[in-house]
Every structure is written in C-alpha cells, then in structure tokens.
Design an enzyme around this catalytic site. Structure first.
Site: not given
Length: 368
Positions: A26, A30, A39, A75, A156
């Site tokens: 990461r 972050r 972002r 992702d 998930y």
C-alpha cells in the site's frame, strides 16, 4: 542495470544483493498528500481504470521514498468488476457486492473464461496501457503486478462485503464443497488472468494477496484453498515466457514446478500457522506479517524461499529511535535467512503515517 538485475529481483530469487531491497505494501497512495490530491473527485474504481492515474499513483512513492520496487496501483476487485460483477468500493467500508454468491448460477455469472489472457486483456485495456507506460518510466526499478487470491475474493463475494468472522464463507465451504470449489476455481482463473495481463505488459514480479486467509485453520486452508492458490500461481508461471514481450526486461527464472516464470510473492495477514502452505502454493517469496520473527517464519516456510517483511505498520507512528531499533532488528534477522530477504511492512502502510518516516526507513535499510 536492468529490472532483471535489480536488488529486489535478485533477493526474490535468493541471489546476492548489494543492499537489502525495500518496498511497502500500500505504498502507492495511502499516506501521501500528493496521492490524496490526485484522488480528490475520483472514486477508487475510477482511479483504478484510468491509465494516467494508475501510472502517476504508482510512481509517486518511488519518486518520494526511493523504494526498490513499484507496486501496481489497483484493487483486488478490479478484474471482478471488469467481468460484470456489481461491486462498489464504499469509502471507509471497502468492497460491497450487490448480489452475493449463493448458488452455482451465481458462479457461472462471473463470466466465461475461454481464451483467458485475450479475453481479460480486452476487458482491462487500462491495465496493459498503464503497465507498459510504467515499465518505460521506471527503467531499472521493477514493477510488481498485483491480484487478490481466490479465498479473499470468494469471501467478499459470499459475504457481500468485508467480514470479521467470514461465517457465511466457512459455512458454504464446508456445507457445499462442490459450489465452493467451483467458485474458488473460477476465481483462481480470474486472478491468474489478471496477473498474466500485467506480466505480458512487462511487470517484473507478481504478488498474490490473501487478506483474509488467516481466518482459516491449516486443515481448511490445505483442503479448500491451497489447490486454488497453487493453480493461480502455476498458471502465471507457465504462461510467463509466452506472454512476455521480446523487448521486456522481465526475468525468466526457474520456479518450483519447473516452469519458467517471474518471481512470485504470496502474502496473507495472520497466516503464521499457514506459512508452509503458502510456500507450497508455489511462490518464490513468502510474505510474513509482524506476528512472527523472521527466523521462526523461515523455519516454518522451509528451505529455498525468500521472506518478505515484517515491520509492524503501527510502529511507524512511534518515535524514530523505536522505529530504528525495530528496522535494525528485522534486517539482522533477514540477513540470517538462507533464501533471501525483502524488507517490507507486515501489512499495508497506515494512512496516518508520516511519509518522511517511510523515506527514512528506506534510507536506513539501504545503509545496513
């Protein structure tokens, strides 16, 4: 020097290195203010499908910290979304699945994967574009491809989102093994295809990330998960030579199953009791979280593999003398591992981490 000869790739293959290589899970974003600025106004999934944003976000920590490898910004749900699965990444929550998997019909809705590489490349053209651009920009700094492992993806899809206990997942796994293996097998093929697209465009290594595997017993992992993680990693290795462009700097190396490929990293959180099984899945490098000393982790993994890790990310919020002491300890432990050591955190960078501290850690590791 090329990416093939980099300290990172050499360490992944257990070869002598000029210094201990370091990168951070990461690291692409972050904690970086420049990442947050980039972002702003872009959802996570939008950012993961924009080649220009992917490229810039991936490069930011390399420029700022001087790390020895870049990790492709993406992702784990991106390939699922590309196959038509209705998933939203909710800020502060994570991936939320509109229609959780409950039946074999739900599994079949994950897309037909005939002609895996070609079909997947066509569905994720932004990945190919971004990887090619990154390889050109990075030069002798290797790029690590990235994908989620079958168990974490399955969790998930079954739970409908993040879960503390993975109760539905475990119940389905034990209660309907046929459905479980159909789902996990399909997800292994999807993960492999996603990694193959990145390797074909020039990624120098890959990491299969299993966020939730630590929720399983060793027996359950071996029976229900290992065959699928092994299939994903083997598929990447077997396809690497035919997929890699002639002009690419990607190394061709012997791997455990005898097929040529690129270095493969396998990492899971809370997997101290599963390390030997993670190795058995076929990776050259096994990631270790902060819960075990590297010497004990290497003993459990067995000979022939490099280790990656394993500073507790929370310690980066402590005073520098604490951080320095722990970094020196981990580097000393890694030096004693016969298979090689790549310095990393035991999980991802926390968002509140001071970027200057990460830069100091890289400088310290290199100096040792």
């Amino acid at each position: 020097m090329t990416a093939t000869d980099s300290a990172f790739v050499r360490a992944a293959l257990g070869q002598p290195v000029p210094h201990v290589p370091v990168w951070f899970m990461r690291q692409a974003g972050r904690s970086l203010p420049e990442y947050r600025a980039l972002r702003a106004g872009n959802s996570m999934l939008d950012a993961c499908r924009d080649p220009d944003l992917i490229t810039e976000i991936t490069l930011q920590p390399v420029r700022r910290h001087g790390v020895d490898a870049a990790i492709f910004f993406s992702d784990i749900v991106v390939p699922l979304v590309a196959l038509g699965v209705d998933i939203e990444i909710v800020p502060g929550v994570g991936p939320v699945v509109a229609h959780p998997v409950r039946t074999l019909g739900d599994v079949e809705m994950l897309g037909e994967l005939d002609g895996l590489g070609e079909l997947t490349a066509a569905r994720v053209p932004f990945v190919t574009a971004a990887v090619r651009g990154l390889v050109a920009e990075l030069g002798d700094t290797p790029l690590i491809g990235f994908a989620g492992a079958p168990f974490t993806l399955a969790s998930y899809l079954i739970e409908g989102g993040p879960s503390r206990d993975h109760a539905r997942t475990k119940a389905l796994m034990h209660g309907d093994p046929g459905l479980w293996h159909a789902l996990a097998g399909r997800l292994a093929a999807i993960a492999a295809a996603f990694l193959r697209v990145q390797v074909s465009a020039g990624a120098a290594a890959v990491q299969l990330f299993d966020s939730w595997a630590g929720a399983l017993s060793a027996a359950d992992y071996e029976r229900y998960v290992l065959p699928h993680s092994r299939a994903a990693l083997a598929d990447v290795a077997a396809a690497a030579v035919s997929a890699v462009p002639v002009a690419s700097a990607v190394p061709v190396v012997p791997v455990a199953d005898g097929a040529p490929g690129v270095p493969r990293i396998h990492f899971g959180v809370g997997t101290g009791e599963l390390l030997a099984l993670l190795r058995a899945a076929g990776a050259e490098v096994v990631g270790v979280d902060w819960r075990l000393p590297l010497a004990e982790a290497a003993r459990r993994i067995g000979p022939g593999a490099a280790v990656q890790g394993n500073l507790d990310p929370a310690l980066l919020l402590a005073d520098w003398p604490v951080i320095e002491r722990e970094v020196r300890r981990i580097v000393a432990e890694g030096r004693a591992v016969p298979g090689g050591h790549i310095f990393n955190l035991g999980h991802g960078v926390l968002p509140q981490t001071d970027p200057d501290v990460l830069t100091r850690v890289v400088e310290l590791v290199h100096s040792l």
